[in-house]
Design a protein around this motif. Sequence first.
Motif, PDB file in Angstrom:
ATOM      1  N   ALA A 108      27.602 -10.885   6.127  1.00 37.37           N
ATOM      2  CA  ALA A 108      28.654  -9.877   6.038  1.00 37.37           C
ATOM      3  C   ALA A 108      30.032 -10.485   6.307  1.00 37.37           C
ATOM      4  O   ALA A 108      30.152 -11.470   7.042  1.00 37.37           O
ATOM      5  N   PHE A 109      31.047  -9.854   5.722  1.00 38.60           N
ATOM      6  CA  PHE A 109      32.434 -10.282   5.858  1.00 38.60           C
ATOM      7  C   PHE A 109      33.271  -9.036   6.098  1.00 38.60           C
ATOM      8  O   PHE A 109      33.265  -8.120   5.283  1.00 38.60           O
ATOM      9  N   SER A 110      33.973  -9.001   7.213  1.00 37.00           N
ATOM     10  CA  SER A 110      34.842  -7.855   7.474  1.00 37.00           C
ATOM     11  C   SER A 110      36.273  -8.336   7.656  1.00 37.00           C
ATOM     12  O   SER A 110      36.536  -9.303   8.363  1.00 37.00           O
ATOM     13  N   LEU A 111      37.172  -7.655   6.985  1.00 40.59           N
ATOM     14  CA  LEU A 111      38.604  -7.907   7.128  1.00 40.59           C
ATOM     15  C   LEU A 111      39.114  -6.916   8.157  1.00 40.59           C
ATOM     16  O   LEU A 111      38.926  -5.701   7.993  1.00 40.59           O
ATOM     17  N   GLU A 112      39.740  -7.424   9.224  1.00 36.54           N
ATOM     18  CA  GLU A 112      40.172  -6.556  10.318  1.00 36.54           C
ATOM     19  C   GLU A 112      41.639  -6.789  10.647  1.00 36.54           C
ATOM     20  O   GLU A 112      42.150  -7.898  10.516  1.00 36.54           O
ATOM     21  N   ASP A 113      42.280  -5.722  11.115  1.00 34.05           N
ATOM     22  CA  ASP A 113      43.663  -5.850  11.570  1.00 34.05           C
ATOM     23  C   ASP A 113      43.669  -6.226  13.052  1.00 34.05           C
ATOM     24  O   ASP A 113      42.610  -6.434  13.657  1.00 34.05           O
ATOM     25  N   GLU A 114      44.871  -6.302  13.626  1.00 29.32           N
ATOM     26  CA  GLU A 114      44.997  -6.717  15.037  1.00 29.32           C
ATOM     27  C   GLU A 114      44.278  -5.788  16.004  1.00 29.32           C
ATOM     28  O   GLU A 114      43.849  -6.210  17.068  1.00 29.32           O
ATOM     29  N   ALA A 115      44.122  -4.518  15.632  1.00 33.02           N
ATOM     30  CA  ALA A 115      43.436  -3.548  16.489  1.00 33.02           C
ATOM     31  C   ALA A 115      41.923  -3.531  16.234  1.00 33.02           C
ATOM     32  O   ALA A 115      41.221  -2.676  16.747  1.00 33.02           O
ATOM     33  N   HIS A 116      41.435  -4.479  15.431  1.00 37.72           N
ATOM     34  CA  HIS A 116      40.009  -4.622  15.086  1.00 37.72           C
ATOM     35  C   HIS A 116      39.477  -3.467  14.250  1.00 37.72           C
ATOM     36  O   HIS A 116      38.279  -3.190  14.266  1.00 37.72           O
ATOM     37  N   ASN A 117      40.365  -2.788  13.514  1.00 35.11           N
ATOM     38  CA  ASN A 117      39.934  -1.791  12.539  1.00 35.11           C
ATOM     39  C   ASN A 117      39.438  -2.526  11.295  1.00 35.11           C
ATOM     40  O   ASN A 117      40.131  -3.417  10.787  1.00 35.11           O
ATOM     41  N   VAL A 118      38.268  -2.174  10.804  1.00 32.66           N
ATOM     42  CA  VAL A 118      37.725  -2.804   9.607  1.00 32.66           C
ATOM     43  C   VAL A 118      38.388  -2.161   8.385  1.00 32.66           C
ATOM     44  O   VAL A 118      38.242  -0.967   8.144  1.00 32.66           O
ATOM     45  N   LEU A 119      39.113  -2.986   7.628  1.00 33.15           N
ATOM     46  CA  LEU A 119      39.837  -2.497   6.454  1.00 33.15           C
ATOM     47  C   LEU A 119      39.078  -2.773   5.160  1.00 33.15           C
ATOM     48  O   LEU A 119      39.313  -2.109   4.145  1.00 33.15           O
ATOM     49  N   HIS A 120      38.210  -3.759   5.180  1.00 38.31           N
ATOM     50  CA  HIS A 120      37.410  -4.089   4.003  1.00 38.31           C
ATOM     51  C   HIS A 120      36.121  -4.766   4.469  1.00 38.31           C
ATOM     52  O   HIS A 120      36.140  -5.571   5.404  1.00 38.31           O
ATOM     53  N   TRP A 121      35.032  -4.421   3.813  1.00 32.94           N
ATOM     54  CA  TRP A 121      33.718  -4.966   4.157  1.00 32.94           C
ATOM     55  C   TRP A 121      33.030  -5.387   2.868  1.00 32.94           C
ATOM     56  O   TRP A 121      33.034  -4.648   1.885  1.00 32.94           O
TER      57      TRP A 121
END
Length: 188
Positions: A108-121
């Motif tokens: 798996a690959f998750s793109l996260e912002d500084e707040a660790h919100n997953v924006l893309h998986w």
Amino acid sequence: MKTTNLKMMAACVAIGTILMMFSCSPPKEVEQATFLSKKTMDLEDSLTKYKTEGDAHGGKYFTRADSANVYGQECTFNIPDSVQQKDLRVKVNVWARIGNLSSEKKYAFSLEDEAHNVLHWTQFDFRTHVSETNKWVNVIDSVTIPGNFVNKPGMIIKTYAFNPDGKSTLDCDDVEMSLYKIDKVLEK
């Protein structure tokens, strides 16, 4: 004689022009990959909580995702702010061993912002690469993260082995991850 030569030359020029017009294809769009970063993990010196001692591919340690822990081998990339709005490709070269082929085994690959919100998986299934159980197999694959998701400073990509239903086992060892920026360019 001169008229014949002139006619032949004119015919050659006309044929040459026609051939050039039809043999030249329009430019096509191709991908240009620019290397950004690389990480290699053999687990011998790793402090990861997923480390298991035993029949590893290389050395003494590997990661195992199973019913007790659905996550395994992990890696994190910090995304340079200079590549915002650019497509990113993560290339994975990993040794994997799966216990059975009947249940999902993912990377798996998750793109996260500084707040660790997953924006893309996104993910790939090891079963598309592995046809034998309980045997170490070299798996090479990649995923692309669209640039429209890479839109903030301080973003990261987390990668990890993932055994969603915990049935059987997913072992990983000797992982190499590479991160690339992908640009679309016209090739003549």
